[in-house]
Design a protein around this motif. Structure first.
Motif, PDB file in Angstrom:
ATOM      1  N   LEU A 153       0.809  -1.210   0.000  1.00  0.00           N
ATOM      2  CA  LEU A 153       0.000   0.000   0.000  1.00  0.00           C
ATOM      3  C   LEU A 153       0.847   1.267   0.000  1.00  0.00           C
ATOM      4  N   VAL A 154       2.016   1.213   0.590  1.00  0.00           N
ATOM      5  CA  VAL A 154       2.887   2.380   0.629  1.00  0.00           C
ATOM      6  C   VAL A 154       3.713   2.510  -0.647  1.00  0.00           C
ATOM      7  N   GLU A 155       4.191   1.378  -1.172  1.00  0.00           N
ATOM      8  CA  GLU A 155       5.121   1.408  -2.299  1.00  0.00           C
ATOM      9  C   GLU A 155       4.479   1.055  -3.635  1.00  0.00           C
ATOM     10  N   GLY A 156       3.214   0.691  -3.658  1.00  0.00           N
ATOM     11  CA  GLY A 156       2.520   0.419  -4.911  1.00  0.00           C
ATOM     12  C   GLY A 156       3.062  -0.793  -5.649  1.00  0.00           C
ATOM     13  N   SER A 157       3.115  -0.686  -6.990  1.00  0.00           N
ATOM     14  CA  SER A 157       3.532  -1.831  -7.809  1.00  0.00           C
ATOM     15  C   SER A 157       4.974  -2.241  -7.511  1.00  0.00           C
ATOM     16  N   LEU A 158       5.821  -1.273  -7.158  1.00  0.00           N
ATOM     17  CA  LEU A 158       7.202  -1.606  -6.813  1.00  0.00           C
ATOM     18  C   LEU A 158       7.240  -2.475  -5.561  1.00  0.00           C
ATOM     19  N   GLY A 159       6.428  -2.123  -4.576  1.00  0.00           N
ATOM     20  CA  GLY A 159       6.368  -2.924  -3.353  1.00  0.00           C
ATOM     21  C   GLY A 159       5.816  -4.305  -3.586  1.00  0.00           C
ATOM     22  N   LEU A 160       4.829  -4.424  -4.473  1.00  0.00           N
ATOM     23  CA  LEU A 160       4.252  -5.738  -4.771  1.00  0.00           C
ATOM     24  C   LEU A 160       5.301  -6.645  -5.410  1.00  0.00           C
ATOM     25  N   GLY A 161       6.012  -6.117  -6.413  1.00  0.00           N
ATOM     26  CA  GLY A 161       7.007  -6.930  -7.103  1.00  0.00           C
ATOM     27  C   GLY A 161       8.217  -7.240  -6.248  1.00  0.00           C
TER      28      GLY A 161
END
Length: 393
Positions: free
Chosen positions: A60-68
Protein backbone atom coordinates in the motif's frame (compact mmCIF):
# COMPACT_ATOMS: atom_id res chain seq x y z
CA UNK A 1 -1.89 -25.24 -17.78
CA UNK A 2 -0.59 -27.27 -14.85
CA UNK A 3 2.33 -25.43 -13.28
CA UNK A 4 4.92 -26.84 -10.97
CA UNK A 5 4.72 -25.04 -7.65
CA UNK A 6 7.73 -22.84 -7.07
CA UNK A 7 7.77 -23.70 -3.38
CA UNK A 8 5.98 -25.79 -0.84
CA UNK A 9 4.03 -22.91 0.55
CA UNK A 10 2.85 -24.80 3.60
CA UNK A 11 6.41 -25.18 4.92
CA UNK A 12 7.34 -21.51 4.59
CA UNK A 13 4.85 -19.92 6.99
CA UNK A 14 7.08 -18.99 9.88
CA UNK A 15 8.27 -15.94 11.77
CA UNK A 16 4.99 -14.17 11.01
CA UNK A 17 4.67 -10.90 12.90
CA UNK A 18 1.14 -10.20 14.10
CA UNK A 19 0.39 -6.61 15.14
CA UNK A 20 -2.68 -4.42 15.23
CA UNK A 21 -0.93 -2.15 12.72
CA UNK A 22 -0.45 -4.92 10.16
CA UNK A 23 -4.08 -5.95 10.69
CA UNK A 24 -5.15 -2.44 9.72
CA UNK A 25 -3.05 -2.47 6.54
CA UNK A 26 -4.47 -5.91 5.72
CA UNK A 27 -8.07 -4.71 6.08
CA UNK A 28 -7.38 -1.87 3.64
CA UNK A 29 -5.92 -4.26 1.08
CA UNK A 30 -8.72 -6.80 1.57
CA UNK A 31 -11.24 -4.04 0.87
CA UNK A 32 -9.33 -3.03 -2.26
CA UNK A 33 -9.52 -6.60 -3.58
CA UNK A 34 -13.06 -7.37 -2.40
CA UNK A 35 -14.58 -7.73 -5.91
CA UNK A 36 -11.69 -9.67 -7.44
CA UNK A 37 -12.10 -13.11 -5.81
CA UNK A 38 -8.48 -12.78 -4.60
CA UNK A 39 -7.96 -13.87 -1.02
CA UNK A 40 -5.04 -13.83 1.36
CA UNK A 41 -4.07 -17.37 2.38
CA UNK A 42 -7.06 -18.66 0.43
CA UNK A 43 -7.51 -22.02 -1.35
CA UNK A 44 -7.37 -20.86 -4.98
CA UNK A 45 -4.29 -21.05 -7.19
CA UNK A 46 -4.42 -17.28 -7.71
CA UNK A 47 -4.65 -16.45 -4.00
CA UNK A 48 -1.77 -14.69 -2.24
CA UNK A 49 -0.05 -16.72 0.49
CA UNK A 50 1.52 -14.21 2.87
CA UNK A 51 4.85 -15.14 4.51
CA UNK A 52 5.63 -11.76 6.08
CA UNK A 53 2.93 -9.58 7.62
CA UNK A 54 4.85 -6.49 6.55
CA UNK A 55 3.61 -7.30 3.03
CA UNK A 56 0.32 -5.41 3.39
CA UNK A 57 1.87 -2.08 4.38
CA UNK A 58 4.69 -2.45 1.84
CA UNK A 59 2.26 -2.86 -1.06
CA UNK A 60 0.00 0.00 0.00
CA UNK A 61 2.89 2.38 0.63
CA UNK A 62 5.12 1.41 -2.30
CA UNK A 63 2.52 0.42 -4.91
CA UNK A 64 3.53 -1.83 -7.81
CA UNK A 65 7.20 -1.61 -6.81
CA UNK A 66 6.37 -2.92 -3.35
CA UNK A 67 4.25 -5.74 -4.77
CA UNK A 68 7.01 -6.93 -7.10
CA UNK A 69 9.93 -6.47 -4.74
CA UNK A 70 8.13 -8.19 -1.87
CA UNK A 71 7.62 -11.20 -4.15
CA UNK A 72 11.31 -11.16 -5.08
CA UNK A 73 12.13 -11.07 -1.35
CA UNK A 74 9.92 -14.09 -0.61
CA UNK A 75 7.33 -12.17 1.41
CA UNK A 76 4.50 -13.87 -0.46
CA UNK A 77 3.81 -16.77 -2.81
CA UNK A 78 1.21 -17.58 -5.43
CA UNK A 79 0.79 -20.79 -7.42
CA UNK A 80 -0.53 -18.98 -10.50
CA UNK A 81 0.85 -15.47 -10.81
CA UNK A 82 -0.67 -15.18 -14.27
CA UNK A 83 -4.17 -15.76 -12.89
CA UNK A 84 -3.52 -13.33 -10.03
CA UNK A 85 -2.47 -10.64 -12.50
CA UNK A 86 -5.47 -11.45 -14.71
CA UNK A 87 -7.90 -10.85 -11.83
CA UNK A 88 -6.20 -7.66 -10.72
CA UNK A 89 -6.33 -6.17 -14.21
CA UNK A 90 -9.69 -7.56 -15.29
CA UNK A 91 -11.28 -5.96 -12.23
CA UNK A 92 -9.34 -2.72 -12.81
CA UNK A 93 -7.77 -2.76 -9.36
CA UNK A 94 -5.22 0.02 -9.04
CA UNK A 95 -2.72 0.26 -6.23
CA UNK A 96 -2.33 3.69 -4.64
CA UNK A 97 0.10 6.02 -6.42
CA UNK A 98 3.14 6.88 -4.30
CA UNK A 99 5.40 9.94 -4.45
CA UNK A 100 7.93 8.07 -6.55
CA UNK A 101 5.26 7.45 -9.21
CA UNK A 102 4.21 11.11 -9.18
CA UNK A 103 7.83 12.21 -9.61
CA UNK A 104 8.37 9.81 -12.52
CA UNK A 105 5.22 11.06 -14.27
CA UNK A 106 6.38 14.67 -13.94
CA UNK A 107 9.86 13.83 -15.24
CA UNK A 108 8.44 11.99 -18.28
CA UNK A 109 6.35 15.00 -19.27
CA UNK A 110 9.23 17.46 -18.89
CA UNK A 111 12.18 15.47 -20.25
CA UNK A 112 12.77 13.09 -23.16
CA UNK A 113 14.05 10.05 -21.26
CA UNK A 114 14.29 8.04 -24.49
CA UNK A 115 16.86 10.39 -26.00
CA UNK A 116 19.62 9.03 -28.19
CA UNK A 117 22.16 9.43 -25.40
CA UNK A 118 20.05 7.39 -22.97
CA UNK A 119 18.91 4.71 -25.43
CA UNK A 120 21.99 2.56 -24.79
CA UNK A 121 20.79 2.07 -21.20
CA UNK A 122 18.20 -0.38 -22.56
CA UNK A 123 20.90 -2.41 -24.29
CA UNK A 124 23.24 -2.48 -21.33
CA UNK A 125 20.64 -3.18 -18.64
CA UNK A 126 18.34 -5.70 -20.30
CA UNK A 127 19.54 -7.04 -23.62
CA UNK A 128 23.16 -7.27 -22.50
CA UNK A 129 22.16 -9.15 -19.35
CA UNK A 130 23.48 -12.25 -21.07
CA UNK A 131 22.37 -14.41 -23.95
CA UNK A 132 22.17 -17.38 -21.59
CA UNK A 133 19.05 -16.14 -19.78
CA UNK A 134 17.29 -15.61 -23.11
CA UNK A 135 18.46 -18.97 -24.46
CA UNK A 136 16.91 -20.54 -21.35
CA UNK A 137 13.61 -18.76 -22.02
CA UNK A 138 13.00 -18.29 -25.75
CA UNK A 139 12.55 -20.66 -28.69
CA UNK A 140 15.98 -22.13 -29.58
CA UNK A 141 15.76 -21.81 -33.37
CA UNK A 142 14.90 -18.14 -33.89
CA UNK A 143 15.27 -16.61 -30.37
CA UNK A 144 12.16 -14.51 -30.79
CA UNK A 145 11.54 -12.13 -27.89
CA UNK A 146 8.12 -11.06 -29.15
CA UNK A 147 4.69 -12.64 -29.38
CA UNK A 148 4.31 -15.86 -31.34
CA UNK A 149 1.44 -16.47 -33.77
CA UNK A 150 -0.54 -19.44 -32.43
CA UNK A 151 -3.27 -19.68 -35.09
CA UNK A 152 -2.18 -23.14 -36.28
CA UNK A 153 0.72 -23.72 -33.89
CA UNK A 154 1.02 -26.58 -31.42
CA UNK A 155 3.96 -25.23 -29.42
CA UNK A 156 6.19 -22.19 -28.91
CA UNK A 157 8.66 -23.12 -31.66
CA UNK A 158 5.90 -23.42 -34.25
CA UNK A 159 4.24 -20.20 -33.09
CA UNK A 160 7.44 -18.22 -33.61
CA UNK A 161 8.15 -19.70 -37.03
CA UNK A 162 4.55 -18.97 -38.03
CA UNK A 163 5.00 -15.38 -36.82
CA UNK A 164 8.09 -14.94 -38.99
CA UNK A 165 6.30 -16.38 -42.02
CA UNK A 166 3.33 -14.08 -41.36
CA UNK A 167 5.64 -11.05 -41.30
CA UNK A 168 7.39 -12.03 -44.53
CA UNK A 169 4.11 -12.74 -46.31
CA UNK A 170 2.60 -9.42 -45.22
CA UNK A 171 5.70 -7.69 -46.58
CA UNK A 172 5.38 -9.52 -49.90
CA UNK A 173 9.09 -10.36 -49.93
CA UNK A 174 10.62 -11.33 -53.27
CA UNK A 175 14.17 -12.50 -54.12
CA UNK A 176 16.60 -9.63 -54.44
CA UNK A 177 14.70 -7.18 -52.27
CA UNK A 178 16.49 -5.19 -49.55
CA UNK A 179 14.93 -5.51 -46.08
CA UNK A 180 15.74 -3.32 -43.06
CA UNK A 181 14.98 -4.74 -39.60
CA UNK A 182 15.00 -1.95 -36.99
CA UNK A 183 15.75 -3.60 -33.66
CA UNK A 184 16.79 -6.98 -35.04
CA UNK A 185 17.21 -8.85 -31.75
CA UNK A 186 19.21 -12.05 -32.12
CA UNK A 187 18.76 -12.12 -35.90
CA UNK A 188 15.89 -14.59 -36.15
CA UNK A 189 13.87 -12.65 -38.71
CA UNK A 190 16.96 -11.79 -40.75
CA UNK A 191 17.92 -15.47 -40.84
CA UNK A 192 14.42 -16.63 -41.76
CA UNK A 193 13.87 -13.98 -44.46
CA UNK A 194 17.30 -14.34 -46.09
CA UNK A 195 17.13 -18.13 -46.13
CA UNK A 196 13.53 -18.61 -47.21
CA UNK A 197 12.85 -15.52 -49.33
CA UNK A 198 16.34 -14.84 -50.74
CA UNK A 199 16.37 -11.19 -49.70
CA UNK A 200 19.25 -9.00 -48.56
CA UNK A 201 18.82 -7.95 -44.92
CA UNK A 202 20.31 -5.19 -42.77
CA UNK A 203 19.57 -5.42 -39.05
CA UNK A 204 20.31 -2.77 -36.45
CA UNK A 205 20.52 -3.25 -32.69
CA UNK A 206 21.81 -1.34 -29.67
CA UNK A 207 23.00 -4.53 -27.96
CA UNK A 208 26.53 -5.85 -28.48
CA UNK A 209 25.49 -9.25 -27.09
CA UNK A 210 22.67 -9.52 -29.61
CA UNK A 211 24.99 -8.49 -32.44
CA UNK A 212 27.51 -11.25 -31.66
CA UNK A 213 24.79 -13.89 -31.53
CA UNK A 214 23.07 -12.66 -34.71
CA UNK A 215 26.28 -12.56 -36.74
CA UNK A 216 27.10 -16.16 -35.80
CA UNK A 217 23.53 -17.24 -36.55
CA UNK A 218 23.50 -15.72 -40.04
CA UNK A 219 26.94 -16.73 -41.30
CA UNK A 220 26.85 -17.41 -45.03
CA UNK A 221 23.62 -15.48 -45.64
CA UNK A 222 23.16 -12.09 -47.31
CA UNK A 223 22.76 -10.37 -43.94
CA UNK A 224 24.56 -7.47 -42.25
CA UNK A 225 24.17 -6.38 -38.63
CA UNK A 226 25.13 -3.00 -37.21
CA UNK A 227 25.14 -1.59 -33.67
CA UNK A 228 23.25 1.63 -34.30
CA UNK A 229 20.50 3.85 -32.98
CA UNK A 230 17.54 4.10 -35.38
CA UNK A 231 18.07 7.86 -35.52
CA UNK A 232 21.37 7.34 -37.31
CA UNK A 233 19.64 5.88 -40.38
CA UNK A 234 19.90 8.58 -43.01
CA UNK A 235 18.29 8.13 -46.38
CA UNK A 236 19.08 4.52 -47.23
CA UNK A 237 16.49 3.16 -49.64
CA UNK A 238 15.00 -0.19 -48.67
CA UNK A 239 12.25 -2.13 -50.45
CA UNK A 240 10.80 -3.40 -47.20
CA UNK A 241 11.13 -2.50 -43.53
CA UNK A 242 10.22 -4.09 -40.20
CA UNK A 243 10.35 -3.08 -36.58
CA UNK A 244 9.33 -5.91 -34.28
CA UNK A 245 9.04 -5.27 -30.55
CA UNK A 246 11.22 -2.16 -30.65
CA UNK A 247 8.95 0.90 -30.64
CA UNK A 248 8.09 0.08 -27.02
CA UNK A 249 11.55 1.50 -26.24
CA UNK A 250 11.19 4.59 -28.44
CA UNK A 251 8.93 6.58 -26.12
CA UNK A 252 5.94 8.81 -26.97
CA UNK A 253 8.12 11.90 -27.30
CA UNK A 254 9.96 10.25 -30.19
CA UNK A 255 7.20 8.46 -32.12
CA UNK A 256 7.02 11.12 -34.82
CA UNK A 257 10.78 11.12 -35.30
CA UNK A 258 10.73 7.31 -35.50
CA UNK A 259 8.20 7.38 -38.36
CA UNK A 260 10.10 10.17 -40.11
CA UNK A 261 13.24 8.01 -40.03
CA UNK A 262 11.26 5.02 -41.35
CA UNK A 263 9.78 7.05 -44.20
CA UNK A 264 13.14 8.56 -45.12
CA UNK A 265 14.68 5.10 -45.51
CA UNK A 266 11.83 3.37 -47.38
CA UNK A 267 11.24 3.47 -51.14
CA UNK A 268 8.05 5.10 -52.40
CA UNK A 269 6.62 1.70 -53.35
CA UNK A 270 7.85 0.03 -50.16
CA UNK A 271 6.03 -1.64 -47.26
CA UNK A 272 6.71 -1.11 -43.55
CA UNK A 273 5.48 -3.61 -40.92
CA UNK A 274 5.41 -2.48 -37.30
CA UNK A 275 4.85 -5.20 -34.67
CA UNK A 276 4.35 -3.99 -31.10
CA UNK A 277 2.53 -4.58 -27.85
CA UNK A 278 0.36 -1.81 -26.53
CA UNK A 279 -2.14 -0.68 -23.94
CA UNK A 280 -5.77 0.31 -24.19
CA UNK A 281 -5.10 3.95 -23.33
CA UNK A 282 -2.30 6.44 -24.02
CA UNK A 283 0.39 6.79 -21.36
CA UNK A 284 3.82 8.32 -20.99
CA UNK A 285 5.02 6.18 -18.11
CA UNK A 286 5.98 2.60 -17.41
CA UNK A 287 4.98 0.54 -14.38
CA UNK A 288 7.53 1.37 -11.66
CA UNK A 289 8.62 -2.21 -10.96
CA UNK A 290 9.03 -2.94 -14.68
CA UNK A 291 11.00 0.27 -15.18
CA UNK A 292 13.40 -0.61 -12.36
CA UNK A 293 14.01 -4.29 -13.11
CA UNK A 294 13.14 -5.01 -16.75
CA UNK A 295 12.85 -2.13 -19.22
CA UNK A 296 14.40 1.12 -17.99
CA UNK A 297 12.46 3.33 -20.40
CA UNK A 298 9.80 1.07 -21.87
CA UNK A 299 6.36 2.56 -22.57
CA UNK A 300 3.44 0.66 -24.07
CA UNK A 301 2.11 2.63 -27.06
CA UNK A 302 -1.57 3.07 -27.87
CA UNK A 303 -3.19 2.77 -31.27
CA UNK A 304 -3.84 6.53 -31.29
CA UNK A 305 -0.20 7.20 -30.43
CA UNK A 306 0.96 5.14 -33.40
CA UNK A 307 -1.56 6.40 -35.93
CA UNK A 308 -1.23 10.09 -35.04
CA UNK A 309 2.58 9.88 -35.25
CA UNK A 310 2.43 8.24 -38.68
CA UNK A 311 -0.12 10.64 -40.23
CA UNK A 312 0.94 12.32 -43.50
CA UNK A 313 3.96 10.00 -43.63
CA UNK A 314 2.28 6.64 -44.20
CA UNK A 315 -1.01 5.14 -45.29
CA UNK A 316 -2.24 2.47 -42.85
CA UNK A 317 -3.09 -0.53 -45.01
CA UNK A 318 -3.81 -3.11 -42.30
CA UNK A 319 -4.09 -3.50 -38.52
CA UNK A 320 -4.05 -6.98 -37.00
CA UNK A 321 -4.54 -7.66 -33.27
CA UNK A 322 -3.54 -11.06 -31.90
CA UNK A 323 -2.77 -9.98 -28.34
CA UNK A 324 -4.38 -13.07 -26.78
CA UNK A 325 -1.50 -15.07 -28.27
CA UNK A 326 0.96 -13.23 -26.02
CA UNK A 327 -0.54 -14.91 -22.94
CA UNK A 328 0.36 -18.32 -24.40
CA UNK A 329 3.77 -17.07 -25.50
CA UNK A 330 4.71 -15.74 -22.06
CA UNK A 331 3.50 -18.88 -20.29
CA UNK A 332 5.58 -20.96 -22.71
CA UNK A 333 8.61 -18.75 -21.98
CA UNK A 334 8.05 -19.29 -18.26
CA UNK A 335 7.84 -23.06 -18.74
CA UNK A 336 11.13 -23.01 -20.65
CA UNK A 337 12.76 -20.88 -17.97
CA UNK A 338 11.41 -23.01 -15.12
CA UNK A 339 12.77 -26.12 -16.84
CA UNK A 340 16.20 -24.62 -17.52
CA UNK A 341 16.71 -22.41 -14.46
CA UNK A 342 18.78 -24.97 -12.54
CA UNK A 343 21.42 -24.97 -15.30
CA UNK A 344 22.02 -21.20 -15.11
CA UNK A 345 25.10 -19.73 -13.46
CA UNK A 346 24.05 -19.01 -9.86
CA UNK A 347 26.71 -16.32 -9.52
CA UNK A 348 24.85 -14.32 -12.18
CA UNK A 349 21.31 -15.49 -11.57
CA UNK A 350 20.59 -16.01 -7.88
CA UNK A 351 17.25 -16.98 -6.39
CA UNK A 352 16.10 -13.35 -6.22
CA UNK A 353 16.81 -12.88 -9.92
CA UNK A 354 14.90 -16.08 -10.75
CA UNK A 355 11.91 -14.89 -8.74
CA UNK A 356 12.14 -11.54 -10.56
CA UNK A 357 12.13 -13.28 -13.98
CA UNK A 358 9.21 -15.51 -12.97
CA UNK A 359 7.22 -12.52 -11.71
CA UNK A 360 7.93 -10.59 -14.91
CA UNK A 361 6.86 -13.35 -17.29
CA UNK A 362 3.72 -14.49 -15.49
CA UNK A 363 2.39 -11.11 -14.38
CA UNK A 364 2.77 -9.93 -18.00
CA UNK A 365 0.92 -13.04 -19.17
CA UNK A 366 -2.00 -12.03 -16.98
CA UNK A 367 -1.98 -8.59 -18.57
CA UNK A 368 -2.54 -10.07 -22.01
CA UNK A 369 -5.02 -12.64 -20.72
CA UNK A 370 -7.10 -9.80 -19.27
CA UNK A 371 -6.83 -7.94 -22.62
CA UNK A 372 -5.45 -4.90 -20.81
CA UNK A 373 -2.50 -5.35 -23.15
CA UNK A 374 -2.63 -6.12 -26.87
CA UNK A 375 -0.31 -7.12 -29.69
CA UNK A 376 -0.66 -5.29 -32.99
CA UNK A 377 0.84 -5.59 -36.44
CA UNK A 378 0.50 -2.39 -38.47
CA UNK A 379 1.21 -2.52 -42.21
CA UNK A 380 2.07 0.87 -43.73
CA UNK A 381 2.83 2.10 -47.24
CA UNK A 382 4.04 5.59 -48.18
CA UNK A 383 1.24 6.35 -50.63
CA UNK A 384 -1.19 3.43 -50.54
CA UNK A 385 -1.34 0.60 -53.06
CA UNK A 386 -3.73 0.95 -55.99
CA UNK A 387 -6.56 -1.49 -55.41
CA UNK A 388 -5.50 -1.97 -51.80
CA UNK A 389 -2.99 -4.30 -50.18
CA UNK A 390 -4.15 -7.82 -49.44
CA UNK A 391 -2.20 -9.09 -46.43
CA UNK A 392 -1.76 -12.59 -45.03
CA UNK A 393 -3.53 -13.84 -41.92
Amino acid sequence: MQEKDLTDISTKKKNVITTNDSATWKRILVDLLKNSDIQFDGPNDWDIQVMNEGFYKRVLVEGSLGLGESYMDGWWECKRLDLLSYRILKNKIELPTNWSDIFRIAIQYVYNLESKARALIVGSKHYNTGNDIFEATLDPMYMQYTCGYWKDAKNLDESQEHKLRLVCEKLGLKPGMKLLDIGCGWGGLAYYAAKNYKVSVVGITISVEQLKYAEEKCKGLDVEFVVSDYRDLNGYQFDRMTSIGMIEHVGPNNYRNFFEVARRNLKDDGIFLLHCLGGTKPTKICDEWTAKYIFSMGVSPSISGITSASELLFNLEDLHNFGADYDRTLVAWYENFNKNASSLDTSKYDDRFKRMWTYYLLMCAGGFKSRSLNLWQFVFTPHGFDGGLRVAR
